[in-house]
Design a protein around this motif. Structure first.
Motif, mmCIF file in Angstrom:
data_model
loop_
_atom_site.group_PDB
_atom_site.id
_atom_site.type_symbol
_atom_site.label_atom_id
_atom_site.label_comp_id
_atom_site.label_asym_id
_atom_site.label_seq_id
_atom_site.Cartn_x
_atom_site.Cartn_y
_atom_site.Cartn_z
ATOM 1 N N GLN A 104 61.086 27.525 51.406
ATOM 2 C CA GLN A 104 60.474 27.700 52.748
ATOM 3 C C GLN A 104 61.530 26.696 53.691
ATOM 4 O O GLN A 104 61.423 25.580 53.274
ATOM 5 C CB GLN A 104 59.005 27.430 52.984
ATOM 6 N N TYR A 105 62.287 27.133 54.604
ATOM 7 C CA TYR A 105 62.925 26.122 55.746
ATOM 8 C C TYR A 105 61.953 26.025 56.763
ATOM 9 O O TYR A 105 61.378 26.939 57.164
ATOM 10 C CB TYR A 105 64.101 26.766 55.969
ATOM 11 N N THR A 106 61.967 24.733 57.252
ATOM 12 C CA THR A 106 61.077 24.274 58.253
ATOM 13 C C THR A 106 61.773 23.591 59.306
ATOM 14 O O THR A 106 62.990 23.196 59.099
ATOM 15 C CB THR A 106 59.716 23.509 57.828
ATOM 16 N N PHE A 107 61.171 23.146 60.483
ATOM 17 C CA PHE A 107 61.736 22.425 61.536
ATOM 18 C C PHE A 107 60.922 21.552 62.116
ATOM 19 O O PHE A 107 59.693 21.710 62.006
ATOM 20 C CB PHE A 107 62.611 23.206 62.589
ATOM 21 N N ASP A 108 61.195 20.505 62.855
ATOM 22 C CA ASP A 108 60.260 19.350 63.175
ATOM 23 C C ASP A 108 59.173 20.062 64.152
ATOM 24 O O ASP A 108 59.533 20.774 65.107
ATOM 25 C CB ASP A 108 61.133 18.401 63.833
ATOM 26 N N ALA A 164 53.114 29.115 66.335
ATOM 27 C CA ALA A 164 53.727 28.245 65.288
ATOM 28 C C ALA A 164 53.455 28.920 64.143
ATOM 29 O O ALA A 164 52.084 28.937 63.696
ATOM 30 C CB ALA A 164 53.693 26.787 65.257
ATOM 31 N N GLU A 165 54.520 29.280 63.084
ATOM 32 C CA GLU A 165 53.814 29.756 61.777
ATOM 33 C C GLU A 165 54.595 29.441 60.769
ATOM 34 O O GLU A 165 55.833 28.814 60.812
ATOM 35 C CB GLU A 165 54.255 31.373 61.752
ATOM 36 N N GLY A 166 54.088 29.461 59.532
ATOM 37 C CA GLY A 166 54.632 29.263 58.209
ATOM 38 C C GLY A 166 53.883 30.087 57.301
ATOM 39 O O GLY A 166 52.936 30.927 57.490
ATOM 40 N N LYS A 167 54.207 29.938 55.782
ATOM 41 C CA LYS A 167 53.474 30.807 54.863
ATOM 42 C C LYS A 167 51.958 30.527 55.012
ATOM 43 O O LYS A 167 51.348 31.677 54.995
ATOM 44 C CB LYS A 167 53.986 30.204 53.291
ATOM 45 N N HIS A 168 51.572 29.401 55.016
ATOM 46 C CA HIS A 168 49.874 29.341 55.377
ATOM 47 C C HIS A 168 49.554 28.583 56.739
ATOM 48 O O HIS A 168 48.642 28.016 57.039
ATOM 49 C CB HIS A 168 49.333 28.140 54.399
ATOM 50 N N ASP A 181 40.095 28.260 65.081
ATOM 51 C CA ASP A 181 40.793 27.427 64.294
ATOM 52 C C ASP A 181 42.452 27.977 64.222
ATOM 53 O O ASP A 181 43.147 27.555 63.508
ATOM 54 C CB ASP A 181 40.627 27.514 62.894
ATOM 55 N N GLN A 182 42.566 28.822 65.136
ATOM 56 C CA GLN A 182 44.036 29.258 65.568
ATOM 57 C C GLN A 182 44.708 28.679 66.830
ATOM 58 O O GLN A 182 45.805 28.943 66.873
ATOM 59 C CB GLN A 182 44.121 30.756 65.548
ATOM 60 N N GLN A 183 43.889 27.699 67.384
ATOM 61 C CA GLN A 183 44.445 27.295 68.378
ATOM 62 C C GLN A 183 45.408 26.170 68.368
ATOM 63 O O GLN A 183 45.404 25.099 67.551
ATOM 64 C CB GLN A 183 43.341 26.559 69.513
ATOM 65 N N LEU A 184 46.775 26.422 69.021
ATOM 66 C CA LEU A 184 47.797 25.452 68.868
ATOM 67 C C LEU A 184 47.520 24.043 69.616
ATOM 68 O O LEU A 184 47.486 24.412 70.783
ATOM 69 C CB LEU A 184 49.074 26.030 68.981
ATOM 70 N N SER A 185 47.748 22.971 69.048
ATOM 71 C CA SER A 185 47.750 21.794 70.108
ATOM 72 C C SER A 185 48.366 20.738 69.339
ATOM 73 O O SER A 185 48.474 20.794 68.112
ATOM 74 C CB SER A 185 46.332 21.406 70.443
ATOM 75 N N PRO A 186 48.687 19.316 69.916
ATOM 76 C CA PRO A 186 49.311 18.404 69.023
ATOM 77 C C PRO A 186 48.219 17.934 67.848
ATOM 78 O O PRO A 186 48.803 17.448 66.806
ATOM 79 C CB PRO A 186 49.174 17.141 70.095
ATOM 80 N N VAL A 187 47.006 18.098 68.171
ATOM 81 C CA VAL A 187 46.106 17.798 66.918
ATOM 82 C C VAL A 187 46.111 18.743 65.795
ATOM 83 O O VAL A 187 46.019 18.450 64.561
ATOM 84 C CB VAL A 187 44.510 17.639 67.544
ATOM 85 N N THR A 188 46.126 20.144 66.182
ATOM 86 C CA THR A 188 45.944 21.223 64.949
ATOM 87 C C THR A 188 47.394 21.388 64.332
ATOM 88 O O THR A 188 47.389 21.543 63.000
ATOM 89 C CB THR A 188 45.670 22.282 65.659
ATOM 90 N N LEU A 189 48.456 21.072 64.896
ATOM 91 C CA LEU A 189 49.682 21.289 64.115
ATOM 92 C C LEU A 189 50.105 20.191 63.574
ATOM 93 O O LEU A 189 50.807 19.116 63.956
ATOM 94 C CB LEU A 189 50.975 21.675 65.373
ATOM 95 N N THR A 190 49.814 20.069 62.385
ATOM 96 C CA THR A 190 49.926 18.832 61.357
ATOM 97 C C THR A 190 50.978 18.930 60.449
ATOM 98 O O THR A 190 51.344 18.389 59.743
ATOM 99 C CB THR A 190 48.598 18.523 60.499
ATOM 100 N N GLN A 191 51.756 20.266 60.439
ATOM 101 C CA GLN A 191 52.749 20.616 59.362
ATOM 102 C C GLN A 191 53.915 20.924 60.316
ATOM 103 O O GLN A 191 53.823 21.679 61.416
ATOM 104 C CB GLN A 191 52.308 21.336 58.437
ATOM 105 N N ASN A 192 55.339 20.833 59.557
ATOM 106 C CA ASN A 192 56.244 21.400 60.441
ATOM 107 C C ASN A 192 56.475 22.971 60.124
ATOM 108 O O ASN A 192 56.054 23.367 59.059
ATOM 109 C CB ASN A 192 57.640 21.008 59.745
ATOM 110 N N PRO A 193 56.631 23.789 61.224
ATOM 111 C CA PRO A 193 56.750 25.032 61.163
ATOM 112 C C PRO A 193 57.970 25.846 60.621
ATOM 113 O O PRO A 193 58.913 25.022 60.384
ATOM 114 C CB PRO A 193 56.351 25.601 62.596
ATOM 115 N N THR A 194 57.704 26.924 60.290
ATOM 116 C CA THR A 194 58.883 27.660 59.739
ATOM 117 C C THR A 194 59.641 28.430 60.912
ATOM 118 O O THR A 194 60.671 28.799 60.758
ATOM 119 C CB THR A 194 58.524 28.773 58.782
ATOM 120 N N SER A 195 58.556 29.001 61.610
ATOM 121 C CA SER A 195 59.108 29.863 62.681
ATOM 122 C C SER A 195 58.257 29.490 64.130
ATOM 123 O O SER A 195 57.226 29.121 64.018
ATOM 124 C CB SER A 195 58.925 31.495 62.447
ATOM 125 N N MET A 196 59.021 29.593 65.228
ATOM 126 C CA MET A 196 58.002 29.626 66.336
ATOM 127 C C MET A 196 58.546 31.040 67.384
ATOM 128 O O MET A 196 59.519 31.119 67.338
ATOM 129 C CB MET A 196 58.609 28.315 67.277
#
Length: 269
Positions: free
Chosen positions: A83-87, A108-112, A134-149
Motif C-alpha cells: 500500500q502506497y500512502t502520502f502524508d 481520505a481513504e486506505g485499505k481500512h 465515526d466517518q467524520q474527517l478531522s485532525p483528530v480522527t485522521l491518525t494514519q497516512n491515507p492511500t487516496s484523497m
C-alpha cells in the motif's frame, strides 16, 4: 495456449453503465480462468466499492485498488500485499482551505480507512450522502497516512485547486481530475498508477509483459494500456486512450465489449 494475465478496469469497461456485471461478462471471465488464465481487477475504486464484483466473478487473484496504490488478496493474507500512502498533513492542509476553494467534500481513504468531511451535499455516487459519526474527517480522527484523497470541488475552482496542490505538494503526490460529469480531483502517491500494480501481478505470476492483456476506457488507464503487451481500449474509451491502445473493442461496455473481445482472442467460445 500461453497463459495470459488479464487486467480489468471496472467502470466503463467490465461494468455496464448501470455498474452491473452482465451474465456474458461473468461466464466469459469464468471460462478464461478455467482455460488457465489469470484475471485480476485493476481499478481506481477503493476496495470497499469493488469487493462485491470480485466475489461475483469468483476471483482468487490479488486485486489492485486506488489506481495501483493498493494490492491485496481479498479474504486472505497475501505475502506481497502493498500500500502506497502520502502524508496526512496534506489532507489537513486542504481541510483548512476548504472555504477558500469552495470544496464540497474531502474524503481520505486506505485499505481500512474511510473518513470524509462534507460542506454541502454532492452528487458523487461514490460517497455516502450521510456520514456516520465515526466517518467524520478531522485532525483528530485522521491518525494514519491515507492511500487516496478525493475532493469534490465547484467546477470553476477545480483548476485553481489543482495548481495549488501541485505547487505545494507536487513532489509527494499526483493530482488527477476525474473524467465524466463530476468535478472531482483524485490525489495519490507520486508516480503510482495502475501499471505499477499490473507489473507487480505480472512478476508474481511470472508472466511476461507481452502476455498481459489490459482493458480500460479512461485517462487513469493510460499507463496500464501502454504497459500491457496488448492494451485494449473500449469502444466507449477516450480518444486519447484509443490512440495509445494496441486495439479497440468492436462493442462498448453496454454491449459486453470486453467479454466479446476476450472470447474471440482467447477462443473461449
Amino acid at each position: 495456449m500461453t497463459q495470459k494475465l488479464i487486467a480489468l478496469d471496472l467502470d466503463g469497461t467490465t461494468l455496464n453503465s448501470e455498474a452491473v456485471l452482465s451474465n456474458k461478462t461473468m461466464t466469459t471471465i469464468q471460462a478464461a480462468i478455467k482455460a488457465g488464465h489469470i484475471v485480476s481487477i485493476v481499478t481506481g475504486r477503493p476496495n470497499r466499492l469493488s469487493q462485491s464484483y470480485y466475489d461475483q466473478l469468483g476471483l482468487t487473484s490479488p486485486m489492485i485498488n486506488f489506481n495501483g496504490s493498493l494490492g491485496h488478496m481479498p479474504h486472505q493474507h497475501w505475502q506481497l500485499e502493498y500500500q502506497y500512502t502520502f502524508d496526512r498533513e496534506i489532507v489537513l492542509d486542504l481541510l483548512k482551505h476548504q472555504q477558500e476553494f469552495k470544496i464540497q467534500m474531502i474524503a481520505a481513504e486506505g485499505k481500512h480507512l474511510f473518513l470524509a468531511h462534507q460542506n454541502e451535499s454532492t452528487s458523487v455516487g461514490f460517497f455516502p450522502t450521510v456520514l456516520t459519526h465515526d466517518q467524520q474527517l478531522s485532525p483528530v480522527t485522521l491518525t494514519q497516512n491515507p492511500t487516496s484523497m478525493t475532493i469534490a470541488v465547484e467546477r470553476p475552482l477545480q483548476k485553481r485547486l489543482q495548481k495549488y496542490i501541485e505547487k505545494r505538494f507536487g513532489s509527494f503526490v499526483d493530482v488527477a481530475p476525474w473524467g465524466g460529469p463530476n468535478s472531482v480531483l483524485e490525489i495519490g502517491a507520486k508516480g503510482v498508477q495502475k501499471a505499477v500494480g499490473v507489473e507487480r501481478l505480472a512478476n508474481y505470476y511470472h508472466i511476461d509483459r507481452q502476455n498481459v492483456i489490459a482493458f480500460g476506457d479512461e485517462h487513469n488507464d493510460n499507463e496500464m494500456i501502454e504497459y500491457a503487451g496488448t492494451g485494449v481500449a473500449m469502444r466507449n474509451a477516450t480518444d486519447q486512450l484509443k490512440a495509445i491502445a494496441d486495439d479497440v473493442t468492436d462493442l462498448n461496455n453496454d454491449q459486453d465489449g470486453m467479454a466479446d473481445y476476450l472470447s474471440k482472442t482467447l477462443k473461449l467460445a
